[in-house]
Design a protein around this motif. Sequence first.
Motif, PDB file in Angstrom:
ATOM      1  N   ASN A  34       0.868  -1.179   0.000  1.00  0.00           N
ATOM      2  CA  ASN A  34       0.000   0.000   0.000  1.00  0.00           C
ATOM      3  C   ASN A  34       0.905   1.229   0.000  1.00  0.00           C
ATOM      4  OD1 ASN A  34      -1.879   2.010   0.586  1.00  0.00           O
ATOM      5  ND2 ASN A  34      -2.686   1.006   2.426  1.00  0.00           N
ATOM      6  N   LEU A  35       0.903   1.958  -1.108  1.00  0.00           N
ATOM      7  CA  LEU A  35       1.811   3.097  -1.279  1.00  0.00           C
ATOM      8  C   LEU A  35       1.064   4.403  -1.016  1.00  0.00           C
ATOM      9  CD1 LEU A  35       4.762   3.682  -2.247  1.00  0.00           C
ATOM     10  CD2 LEU A  35       3.827   3.908  -4.568  1.00  0.00           C
ATOM     11  N   MET A  36       1.568   5.166  -0.051  1.00  0.00           N
ATOM     12  CA  MET A  36       0.862   6.375   0.372  1.00  0.00           C
ATOM     13  C   MET A  36       1.770   7.598   0.299  1.00  0.00           C
ATOM     14  SD  MET A  36      -1.252   4.838   3.629  1.00  0.00           S
ATOM     15  CE  MET A  36       0.135   4.055   4.406  1.00  0.00           C
ATOM     16  N   SER A  37       1.153   8.751   0.132  1.00  0.00           N
ATOM     17  CA  SER A  37       1.906  10.007   0.173  1.00  0.00           C
ATOM     18  C   SER A  37       0.934  11.158   0.046  1.00  0.00           C
ATOM     19  CB  SER A  37       2.900  10.095  -0.982  1.00  0.00           C
ATOM     20  OG  SER A  37       2.254  10.541  -2.156  1.00  0.00           O
ATOM     21  N   ASP A 146       8.689  19.317   7.989  1.00  0.00           N
ATOM     22  CA  ASP A 146       7.774  19.091   9.109  1.00  0.00           C
ATOM     23  C   ASP A 146       6.736  17.997   8.870  1.00  0.00           C
ATOM     24  OD1 ASP A 146       6.489  20.489   7.163  1.00  0.00           O
ATOM     25  OD2 ASP A 146       5.580  21.976   8.500  1.00  0.00           O
ATOM     26  N   LYS A 147       6.702  17.430   7.656  1.00  0.00           N
ATOM     27  CA  LYS A 147       5.679  16.433   7.343  1.00  0.00           C
ATOM     28  C   LYS A 147       5.660  15.223   8.295  1.00  0.00           C
ATOM     29  CE  LYS A 147       3.172  17.696   3.677  1.00  0.00           C
ATOM     30  NZ  LYS A 147       3.622  19.089   3.622  1.00  0.00           N
ATOM     31  N   PRO A 148       6.826  14.612   8.570  1.00  0.00           N
ATOM     32  CA  PRO A 148       6.773  13.426   9.454  1.00  0.00           C
ATOM     33  C   PRO A 148       6.169  13.735  10.815  1.00  0.00           C
ATOM     34  CG  PRO A 148       8.898  13.553   8.352  1.00  0.00           C
ATOM     35  CD  PRO A 148       8.182  14.833   8.037  1.00  0.00           C
ATOM     36  N   MET A 149       6.537  14.864  11.405  1.00  0.00           N
ATOM     37  CA  MET A 149       6.035  15.194  12.733  1.00  0.00           C
ATOM     38  C   MET A 149       4.557  15.586  12.701  1.00  0.00           C
ATOM     39  SD  MET A 149       8.307  14.474  14.819  1.00  0.00           S
ATOM     40  CE  MET A 149      10.072  14.291  15.065  1.00  0.00           C
ATOM     41  N   LYS A 150       4.126  16.166  11.560  1.00  0.00           N
ATOM     42  CA  LYS A 150       2.721  16.579  11.456  1.00  0.00           C
ATOM     43  C   LYS A 150       1.798  15.405  11.158  1.00  0.00           C
ATOM     44  CE  LYS A 150       2.562  21.417  10.042  1.00  0.00           C
ATOM     45  NZ  LYS A 150       2.457  22.309   8.872  1.00  0.00           N
ATOM     46  N   TYR A 151       2.309  14.429  10.412  1.00  0.00           N
ATOM     47  CA  TYR A 151       1.485  13.288   9.998  1.00  0.00           C
ATOM     48  C   TYR A 151       2.178  11.984  10.386  1.00  0.00           C
ATOM     49  CZ  TYR A 151      -0.441  17.053   7.170  1.00  0.00           C
ATOM     50  OH  TYR A 151      -0.981  18.243   6.749  1.00  0.00           O
ATOM     51  N   PRO A 152       2.383  11.774  11.674  1.00  0.00           N
ATOM     52  CA  PRO A 152       3.218  10.633  12.095  1.00  0.00           C
ATOM     53  C   PRO A 152       2.605   9.271  11.792  1.00  0.00           C
ATOM     54  CG  PRO A 152       2.240  11.707  14.009  1.00  0.00           C
ATOM     55  CD  PRO A 152       1.924  12.572  12.830  1.00  0.00           C
ATOM     56  N   GLN A 178      18.240  15.629   8.962  1.00  0.00           N
ATOM     57  CA  GLN A 178      17.262  15.893  10.021  1.00  0.00           C
ATOM     58  C   GLN A 178      15.934  15.195   9.684  1.00  0.00           C
ATOM     59  OE1 GLN A 178      17.930  17.503  12.987  1.00  0.00           O
ATOM     60  NE2 GLN A 178      15.927  16.606  13.501  1.00  0.00           N
ATOM     61  N   LEU A 179      15.561  15.254   8.427  1.00  0.00           N
ATOM     62  CA  LEU A 179      14.331  14.596   7.985  1.00  0.00           C
ATOM     63  C   LEU A 179      14.398  13.096   8.299  1.00  0.00           C
ATOM     64  CD1 LEU A 179      11.660  15.081   6.322  1.00  0.00           C
ATOM     65  CD2 LEU A 179      12.960  14.398   4.310  1.00  0.00           C
TER      66      LEU A 179
END
Length: 225
Positions: A34-37, A146-152, A178-179
Amino acid sequence: MVKVRLATPVLQENNEVARENRERFRKHGIFVLNLMSSPGSGKTSTLERTIGHLAGRLRMGVIEGDIYTTKDAERIEAHGVPVVQINTAGSCHLDARMIRPALEDFDLDALDLLIVENVGNLVCPAEFDLGEDARAAVLSVTEGNDKPMKYPLVFRQSEAVLINKVDLLPYTDCDISQLEKDLKLINPELQLFRVSARLDEGFGPWIEWLQKKVQEKKRGEPQAG
Ligand code: MG
Ligand code: ZN
């Protein structure tokens, strides 16, 4: 006091159908990803490159989730891979009930790997089990750090993240180390792959990872996640 009882039954029903889908994939020995983005991260381009690298090595099929159009499915079809388009008619995610009828359009015995490109959205696709074996996310360096922290949730549930558009790094403020640290903080087990779908670079380790997953599934080994 308003009593709201929507989410649980919807997800419960989804999970039952997901279990049926999963059992079907198991019988046929198909590894399902399942590929998401988020929109615009390069899911379809990444998928096209993946198809190119796996051509002649694995028998692949694709399910394309899209809200209204068939554009992505047409791009995949041009690579000679069986593809089924699911138009969600407004829904911003795929669910297991949408996958079930789509499976009728494939010869499941003729597939090793089925990749489901979910609707471009980092939020609710993560809440719906489709019956897949693993999840992967595409995250481009142009999306901001900031995407990872916003959409963990999507990253917590993924086994792999393709960090795409690395060729554009010099033109962004993205700090890629950092990402990657943030991603590992959310999910220490994550496999990270730096790629450029535009230039077709960095796909080797990702292709190896996918092939290993497919082989494990064929041998009936338990899948993590
Ligand atoms: Mg797409
Ligand atoms: Zn949704």
